[in-house]
Each structure stands twice: as C-alpha cells, then as structure tokens.
Scaffold this active site. Structure first.
Site, PDB file in Angstrom:
ATOM      1  N   ASP A   1       0.746  -1.259   0.031  1.00 48.97           N
ATOM      2  CA  ASP A   1       0.010  -0.092   0.184  1.00 48.97           C
ATOM      3  C   ASP A   1       0.820   1.127  -0.166  1.00 48.97           C
ATOM      4  OD1 ASP A   1      -1.910   2.079   0.577  1.00 48.97           O
ATOM      5  OD2 ASP A   1      -3.035   0.857   1.941  1.00 48.97           O
TER       6      ASP A   1
ATOM      7  N   HIS B   1      -0.614   4.432  -0.088  1.00 47.90           N
ATOM      8  CA  HIS B   1      -1.259   5.869   0.431  1.00 47.90           C
ATOM      9  C   HIS B   1      -0.652   6.489   1.496  1.00 47.90           C
ATOM     10  CE1 HIS B   1      -4.348   3.533  -1.853  1.00 47.90           C
ATOM     11  NE2 HIS B   1      -4.657   4.629  -2.260  1.00 47.90           N
TER      12      HIS B   1
HETATM   13  C1  B12 Z   1      -5.043   9.675  -2.964  1.00 48.87           C
HETATM   14  C2  B12 Z   1      -5.581   8.250  -3.134  1.00 48.87           C
HETATM   15  C3  B12 Z   1      -4.507   7.467  -4.126  1.00 48.87           C
HETATM   16  C4  B12 Z   1      -3.307   7.991  -4.401  1.00 48.87           C
HETATM   17  C5  B12 Z   1      -2.232   7.799  -3.374  1.00 48.87           C
HETATM   18  C6  B12 Z   1      -1.164   9.012  -3.417  1.00 48.87           C
HETATM   19  C7  B12 Z   1      -0.278   8.742  -2.028  1.00 48.87           C
HETATM   20  N1  B12 Z   1       0.935   8.450  -2.383  1.00 48.87           N
HETATM   21  O1  B12 Z   1      -0.462   8.735  -1.107  1.00 48.87           O
HETATM   22  C8  B12 Z   1      -2.881   7.079  -5.703  1.00 48.87           C
HETATM   23  C9  B12 Z   1      -3.415   7.638  -7.095  1.00 48.87           C
HETATM   24  C10 B12 Z   1      -1.281   6.730  -5.936  1.00 48.87           C
HETATM   25  C11 B12 Z   1      -3.772   5.967  -5.444  1.00 48.87           C
HETATM   26  C12 B12 Z   1      -3.491   4.582  -5.675  1.00 48.87           C
HETATM   27  C13 B12 Z   1      -4.471   3.442  -5.587  1.00 48.87           C
HETATM   28  N2  B12 Z   1      -5.568   3.527  -4.538  1.00 48.87           N
HETATM   29 CO1  B12 Z   1      -6.238   5.042  -3.674  1.00 48.87          CO
HETATM   30  N3  B12 Z   1      -7.204   6.509  -2.942  1.00 48.87           N
HETATM   31  C14 B12 Z   1      -6.791   7.768  -2.758  1.00 48.87           C
HETATM   32  C15 B12 Z   1      -7.992   8.767  -2.021  1.00 48.87           C
HETATM   33  C16 B12 Z   1      -8.547   9.545  -3.156  1.00 48.87           C
HETATM   34  C17 B12 Z   1      -7.463   9.422  -0.975  1.00 48.87           C
HETATM   35  C18 B12 Z   1      -6.643   8.811   0.105  1.00 48.87           C
HETATM   36  C19 B12 Z   1      -6.060   9.955   0.982  1.00 48.87           C
HETATM   37  O2  B12 Z   1      -4.989  10.682   0.806  1.00 48.87           O
HETATM   38  N4  B12 Z   1      -7.131  10.374   1.920  1.00 48.87           N
HETATM   39  C20 B12 Z   1      -6.847  11.512   2.770  1.00 48.87           C
HETATM   40  C21 B12 Z   1      -6.438  11.015   4.149  1.00 48.87           C
HETATM   41  C22 B12 Z   1      -6.104  12.078   4.984  1.00 48.87           C
HETATM   42  O3  B12 Z   1      -7.227  10.042   4.725  1.00 48.87           O
HETATM   43  P1  B12 Z   1      -6.994   8.731   4.932  1.00 48.87           P
HETATM   44  O4  B12 Z   1      -5.946   8.218   3.905  1.00 48.87           O
HETATM   45  O5  B12 Z   1      -8.361   7.906   5.090  1.00 48.87           O
HETATM   46  O6  B12 Z   1      -6.445   8.467   6.355  1.00 48.87           O
HETATM   47  C23 B12 Z   1      -7.199   9.032   7.667  1.00 48.87           C
HETATM   48  C24 B12 Z   1      -8.001   7.704   8.025  1.00 48.87           C
HETATM   49  O7  B12 Z   1      -8.165   6.762   7.115  1.00 48.87           O
HETATM   50  C25 B12 Z   1      -7.230   7.513   9.336  1.00 48.87           C
HETATM   51  N5  B12 Z   1      -6.523   6.244   9.271  1.00 48.87           N
HETATM   52  C26 B12 Z   1      -5.610   5.755   8.291  1.00 48.87           C
HETATM   53  N6  B12 Z   1      -4.784   4.903   8.555  1.00 48.87           N
HETATM   54  C27 B12 Z   1      -5.058   4.821   9.963  1.00 48.87           C
HETATM   55  C28 B12 Z   1      -4.113   3.911  10.951  1.00 48.87           C
HETATM   56  C29 B12 Z   1      -4.499   4.029  12.396  1.00 48.87           C
HETATM   57  C30 B12 Z   1      -3.914   3.260  13.525  1.00 48.87           C
HETATM   58  C31 B12 Z   1      -5.624   5.206  12.753  1.00 48.87           C
HETATM   59  C32 B12 Z   1      -6.084   5.101  14.157  1.00 48.87           C
HETATM   60  C33 B12 Z   1      -6.283   5.852  12.054  1.00 48.87           C
HETATM   61  C34 B12 Z   1      -6.021   5.873  10.422  1.00 48.87           C
HETATM   62  O8  B12 Z   1      -6.376   8.619   9.622  1.00 48.87           O
HETATM   63  C35 B12 Z   1      -6.171   9.181   8.645  1.00 48.87           C
HETATM   64  C36 B12 Z   1      -6.067  10.951   9.025  1.00 48.87           C
HETATM   65  O9  B12 Z   1      -7.247  11.490   9.029  1.00 48.87           O
HETATM   66  C37 B12 Z   1      -8.879   7.494  -1.415  1.00 48.87           C
HETATM   67  C38 B12 Z   1     -10.295   7.752  -1.721  1.00 48.87           C
HETATM   68  C39 B12 Z   1     -10.406   8.687  -0.548  1.00 48.87           C
HETATM   69  N7  B12 Z   1     -11.494   9.601  -0.856  1.00 48.87           N
HETATM   70  O10 B12 Z   1     -10.241   8.115   0.798  1.00 48.87           O
HETATM   71  C40 B12 Z   1      -8.655   6.281  -2.673  1.00 48.87           C
HETATM   72  C41 B12 Z   1      -8.455   4.833  -2.389  1.00 48.87           C
HETATM   73  C42 B12 Z   1      -7.950   4.738  -0.918  1.00 48.87           C
HETATM   74  N8  B12 Z   1      -7.868   4.061  -3.431  1.00 48.87           N
HETATM   75  C43 B12 Z   1      -8.234   2.956  -3.541  1.00 48.87           C
HETATM   76  C44 B12 Z   1      -7.588   2.254  -4.532  1.00 48.87           C
HETATM   77  C45 B12 Z   1      -8.386   0.801  -4.822  1.00 48.87           C
HETATM   78  C46 B12 Z   1      -6.502   2.475  -4.916  1.00 48.87           C
HETATM   79  C47 B12 Z   1      -5.341   1.386  -5.838  1.00 48.87           C
HETATM   80  C48 B12 Z   1      -5.718  -0.012  -5.542  1.00 48.87           C
HETATM   81  C49 B12 Z   1      -6.101   1.604  -7.397  1.00 48.87           C
HETATM   82  C50 B12 Z   1      -5.529   1.023  -8.417  1.00 48.87           C
HETATM   83  N9  B12 Z   1      -6.280  -0.140  -8.889  1.00 48.87           N
HETATM   84  O11 B12 Z   1      -4.474   1.083  -8.698  1.00 48.87           O
HETATM   85  C51 B12 Z   1      -4.226   2.064  -5.938  1.00 48.87           C
HETATM   86  C52 B12 Z   1      -3.314   1.453  -4.861  1.00 48.87           C
HETATM   87  C53 B12 Z   1      -1.717   1.606  -4.964  1.00 48.87           C
HETATM   88  C54 B12 Z   1      -1.089   1.248  -3.688  1.00 48.87           C
HETATM   89  N10 B12 Z   1       0.071   0.395  -4.001  1.00 48.87           N
HETATM   90  O12 B12 Z   1      -1.154   1.488  -2.696  1.00 48.87           O
HETATM   91  C55 B12 Z   1      -9.643   2.824  -2.824  1.00 48.87           C
HETATM   92  C56 B12 Z   1      -9.498   1.571  -1.746  1.00 48.87           C
HETATM   93  C57 B12 Z   1     -10.667   0.824  -1.860  1.00 48.87           C
HETATM   94  C58 B12 Z   1     -10.955  -0.073  -0.843  1.00 48.87           C
HETATM   95  N11 B12 Z   1     -10.226   0.034   0.340  1.00 48.87           N
HETATM   96  O13 B12 Z   1     -11.936  -0.718  -0.630  1.00 48.87           O
HETATM   97  C59 B12 Z   1      -9.897   4.169  -2.497  1.00 48.87           C
HETATM   98  C60 B12 Z   1     -10.683   4.204  -1.079  1.00 48.87           C
HETATM   99  C61 B12 Z   1     -10.632   4.694  -3.655  1.00 48.87           C
HETATM  100  C62 B12 Z   1     -11.971   4.084  -3.794  1.00 48.87           C
HETATM  101  N12 B12 Z   1     -13.010   4.487  -3.339  1.00 48.87           N
HETATM  102  O14 B12 Z   1     -11.862   3.096  -4.457  1.00 48.87           O
HETATM  103  N13 B12 Z   1      -4.697   6.001  -4.336  1.00 48.87           N
END
Ligand code: B12
Length: 148
Positions: A13, A15
């Site tokens: 992963d 992200h």
């Molecule tokens: C930006 C993004 C990308 C970027 C990532 C860039 C980078 N280097 O970070 C790129 C374009 C590379 C990408 C790729 C992929 N992505 Co993407 N991505 C996103 C997106 C749009 C935003 C993620 C993000 O940055 N959110 C903002 C941060 C602040 O929020 P967060 O990550 O959720 O973290 C918060 C919480 O989750 C929580 N949290 C997270 N971890 C932890 C751990 C603990 C212990 C705790 C307490 C809390 C916590 O706290 C964080 C801070 O508030 C999401 C959709 C979305 N709206 O979430 C999809 C998403 C995560 N991606 C997804 C997918 C499928 C992929 C790919 C597999 C797509 C593909 N087929 O290639 C690839 C995977 C590549 C890889 N090897 O990881 C899916 C995952 C689906 C699922 N889980 O069912 C999502 C949800 C999009 C969707 N709706 O389908 N992605």
C-alpha cells in the site's frame, strides 16, 4: 515519560497522506513517532518496535488488502517476545462492507483497536493515552470509555 509509537502503511500500500497526518498529530500530542512510511512489511514493523522499545504499533491500510497483509502479524509480535499495543486503521476492506464485521475480524486477528477511515486522529490519541497509561492497572483499563 515520552511514549514511542511505530507508524506505517502495511503491505504494498502506497497511500501516504493518512499516516503523515497521524504522525503530525501524534507528535503534537507529545508522542515519539517512528514513521516507517508506506509499503512496510510485517517484519519491519516488528523490528522497529523491538529496536525502539515501542509501546504501540499503529498500522495503516487504505487499498483494501489489509486482511491478507495482516495475517500472522500478531504471531510475529509474539515470536519477537515484545509487548506492544496494536491499532489498525484506514479503509480496511474492499468496498462498503459492514464496519462492525471488519472490526470483529481485526480484533480476532489480535489488534487492540480498529479504526475506520472517518477516524479523527484525536480519537486515536485519546485511545492511546488511555491504553498506554493504563497498562499497569487492569481495573482502570476496564473502566476506559473510548470505543474502537
Ligand atoms: C489519493 C489516493 C490515491 C493516490 C495515493 C497517493 C499517495 N502516495 O498517498 C494514488 C493515486 C497513488 C492511489 C492509488 C491506489 N488507490 Co487510492 N485513493 C486515494 C484517495 C482518493 C485519497 C486517500 C487520501 O489521501 N485520503 C486523505 C487521508 C487524510 O485520509 P486517509 O488516508 O483515509 O487517512 C485517515 C483515516 O483513514 C485514518 N487512518 C488511516 N490509517 C490509520 C491507521 C490508524 C492506526 C488510525 C487510528 C487511523 C488511520 O486517519 C487518517 C487521517 O485522518 C482514496 C479515496 C478517499 N477519498 O479516501 C483512494 C482509495 C484509498 N484508493 C483506492 C484504491 C483501490 C487504490 C488503488 C488500488 C487503485 C489501483 N487499482 O491502482 C491504488 C493502490 C496503489 C498502492 N500500491 O497503494 C480505494 C481503496 C478501496 C478499498 N479499500 O476498498 C480508495 C478508497 C478509492 C475508492 N473509493 O475506491 N490512491
């Protein structure tokens, strides 16, 4: 005393935004954070926890493969003979499933707390403060209120 926590994104992963925000929030709250970054193996989490004498390991997973990536994780921790609190958070399953089922799955794997992608970093910090301060007192642990 400052508590050390290990933070990273497991498996393949990539992200990075979520753990960057978590790192900043944890540091602002006074924790020592070892951020292993993205694409971290189980082995690297365990080695870092051991090398840094960490109190907690925070695993992040967004891409939907957390179940496979975390299989055997707690056995590795046990094999390394370390005592750490473990949390996992993020988008832990593929698609929009029932989060309570997901939480149950990861609790059964051995995680102490399981957080969804709506989690405010402050919730994790509150939980950590409760869990880490209470390790010496089981009766207090039972009375803590954060649900995750
Ligand atoms: C930006 C993004 C990308 C970027 C990532 C860039 C980078 N280097 O970070 C790129 C374009 C590379 C990408 C790729 C992929 N992505 Co993407 N991505 C996103 C997106 C749009 C935003 C993620 C993000 O940055 N959110 C903002 C941060 C602040 O929020 P967060 O990550 O959720 O973290 C918060 C919480 O989750 C929580 N949290 C997270 N971890 C932890 C751990 C603990 C212990 C705790 C307490 C809390 C916590 O706290 C964080 C801070 O508030 C999401 C959709 C979305 N709206 O979430 C999809 C998403 C995560 N991606 C997804 C997918 C499928 C992929 C790919 C597999 C797509 C593909 N087929 O290639 C690839 C995977 C590549 C890889 N090897 O990881 C899916 C995952 C689906 C699922 N889980 O069912 C999502 C949800 C999009 C969707 N709706 O389908 N992605």
């Amino acid at each position: 005393m400052t508590k050390t926590v290990i933070l990273g994104v497991i498996g393949s992963d990539a992200h990075v935004v979520g753990i960057t925000i978590l790192e900043q929030a944890l540091e602002a709250a006074g924790f020592d954070v070892v951020n292993l970054g993205v694409q971290t193996s189980q082995e690297d989490f365990v080695e870092a926890a051991s090398a840094n004498d960490a109190e907690a390991v925070l695993v992040s997973s967004l891409y939907g493969h957390a179940k496979q990536d975390c299989e055997g994780f707690h056995q590795r921790i046990a094999d390394a003979d370390i005592d750490v609190t473990t949390y996992i958070g993020g988008n832990l399953a593929v698609g929009q499933d029932d989060f309570e089922e997901t939480r149950k799955f990861f609790r059964e794997l051995g995680f102490d707390r399981v957080f969804n992608s709506e989690t405010d970093p402050e919730d994790a910090i509150e939980a950590l403060r409760a869990d880490l301060d209470m390790r010496s007192s089981e009766s207090e642990q039972e009375s803590q209120t954060v649900s995750a």
